[in-house]
Every structure is written in structure tokens, then in C-alpha cells.
Write a protein that holds these residues in place. Structure first.
Motif, short mmCIF file in Angstrom:
data_model
loop_
_atom_site.label_atom_id
_atom_site.label_comp_id
_atom_site.label_asym_id
_atom_site.label_seq_id
_atom_site.Cartn_x
_atom_site.Cartn_y
_atom_site.Cartn_z
N CYS A 1 16.22 -1.39 6.48
CA CYS A 1 16.40 -0.84 5.14
C CYS A 1 15.15 -0.09 4.68
O CYS A 1 15.09 0.38 3.56
CB CYS A 1 16.73 -1.94 4.15
SG CYS A 1 15.33 -3.02 3.79
N CYS B 1 11.34 -9.12 5.32
CA CYS B 1 11.48 -8.03 4.36
C CYS B 1 11.88 -8.62 3.00
O CYS B 1 12.95 -9.21 2.87
CB CYS B 1 12.51 -7.03 4.85
SG CYS B 1 12.86 -5.74 3.67
N CYS C 1 15.25 -6.78 1.43
CA CYS C 1 16.62 -7.14 1.81
C CYS C 1 16.74 -8.59 2.28
O CYS C 1 17.85 -9.11 2.42
CB CYS C 1 17.15 -6.19 2.89
SG CYS C 1 16.39 -6.39 4.50
N CYS D 1 11.83 -2.45 8.84
CA CYS D 1 13.11 -3.10 8.58
C CYS D 1 14.16 -2.01 8.56
O CYS D 1 13.86 -0.85 8.26
CB CYS D 1 13.05 -3.82 7.24
SG CYS D 1 14.57 -4.69 6.88
ZN LIG Z 1 14.72 -4.86 4.68
#
Ligand SMILES: [Zn+2]
Length: 203
Positions: free
Chosen positions: A75, A54, A57, A73
Motif C-alpha cells: 500500500c 505497516c 494498513c 508495503c
Molecule cells: Zn501497508
């Protein structure tokens, strides 16, 4: 990719493999691997899958074939799905066998090879690093120190200090024989950033 190819070919022929050791030399670059071929199909979990990273993040994760449709992910709710890069299919299992490497090191010592230095690293140090990398709790891949530093908005923490701090927090962490300024750890990136910031505050 190389080990994954060997694993796939072996599976087609009714065998399975375990890597005994994997060595990456950045001049070249060249990647060498010694695998052991076993009779029959592998039981249990598959080590052939996908790694996603990702960009938002910085977290990497491993996914099996059965999870292909579910790659996200933690996030992801805050960002667009384009931030996730998927590579594979490739070998996502261990790159080395601890017992085999330990025997290599004791033979190297016995034969007087342990202090042989190549590219500024002694054979003993290289094998020690590879033994640490063979910890089954560690994920494939590594995190670059400069990525941790830039995300945590601190100067790069000393490699040894960061590894010790992560171990104190209960995570597996070690140097990577592939990248001089990188670590392997099962600590989530978010937590790595906290640890890096704590180190900065202590200095
Ligand atoms: Zn992420």
C-alpha cells in the motif's frame, strides 16, 4: 531476538540451529527456547532477517538481508514511508519443531502431566496450541484481535469463529500461546478484515 542471537553465534562457529520449542510466559515476562545445534552451515533459506510492520494498513512482512533496500508495503504508494517500522535482525523462522512437540505431548500424557494447569491453561492445551503454531506456512508474529476489529470497524469476532473462517478460505490460522487475544495466520490483513466483516454480517 534471543533465537537470532543464538543462530548468529552458531553460524560464526560453523554450526546452525533449529528451535525445538519456544515458550513465552507473560508474567516476568520470560521467553524460553530450546534449540538443537547442528554441525555445519545451514543450506537453503536464511531464517535470520527483518520483520516490517505497516502502521497504515496493518500488514507485517519478513525480509532477508539481501532485501534490506527494498522494504516496502503493497500500500506504500498511497502513504508515506514513515508508516513502516522495521525490527531486526532477528530469527524469522519457525519457533517450534512439530515432531518434537508431538512427542512432548505424548510423553506428558503418558506421565500424567497433561492436565497440569498453570496460569489457567493446561499443559495439554498449551502444547496443542504450540503444535498448531509450528505450521510452517505461518509467518512469525501474530495479529491482535482488537487491531482486526478496529481496522474492520466491527466488534471483536470470537477467536474460534475467526480461525475457522480463515481456514475455510484456505489460509493457515491458529491461536497464539503468546497473546490470549491474538491469532497467527498467513492471511493478508486486508482479507482478515473482509472475513471479520462477514462474520459480523452473519451474526
Ligand atoms: Zn501497508
Amino acid at each position: 531476538m534471543l533465537i537470532g542471537g543464538a543462530a548468529r553465534e552458531a553460524a560464526i562457529l560453523g554450526f546452525h540451529i533449529t528451535p525445538l520449542f519456544s515458550y513465552y510466559a507473560y508474567h516476568g515476562p520470560i521467553f524460553r527456547v530450546m534449540v538443537q545445534l547442528h554441525n555445519g552451515k545451514q543450506d537453503g533459506i536464511s531464517n535470520y532477517g527483518f520483520i516490517c510492520h505497516c502502521k497504515s494498513c496493518g500488514q507485517s512482512r519478513t525480509f532477508g538481508f539481501d532485501e534490506l533496500g527494498q522494504i516496502t508495503c503493497g500500500c506504500a504508494d498511497k502513504i508515506d514511508p514513515d508508516s513502516i517500522t522495521v525490527v531486526g535482525p532477528l530469527w524469522t523462522g519457525p519457533l517450534h519443531d512439530t515432531t518434537f512437540l508431538t512427542e512432548m505431548l505424548s510423553l506428558a500424557t503418558e506421565w500424567g502431566w497433561a492436565n497440569t494447569i498453570e496460569n489457567g491453561v493446561s499443559l495439554e492445551k498449551l502444547l496443542d496450541t504450540m503444535i498448531e503454531e509450528s505450521d510452517s506456512r505461518l509467518p512469525p508474529g501474530y495479529i491482535r484481535l482488537d487491531e482486526i476489529a478496529s481496522r474492520a470497524k466491527v466488534n471483536s469476532p470470537p477467536l474460534g469463529t475467526l480461525i475457522n473462517s480463515l481456514r475455510k478460505e484456505g489460509y493457515a490460522a491458529c491461536r497464539s500461546h503468546i497473546g490470549a487475544n491474538a491469532i497467527k495466520t498467513n492471511c493478508p490483513i486486508e482479507c482478515c478484515l473482509d472475513v471479520a466483516q462477514e462474520i459480523r454480517n452473519l451474526r
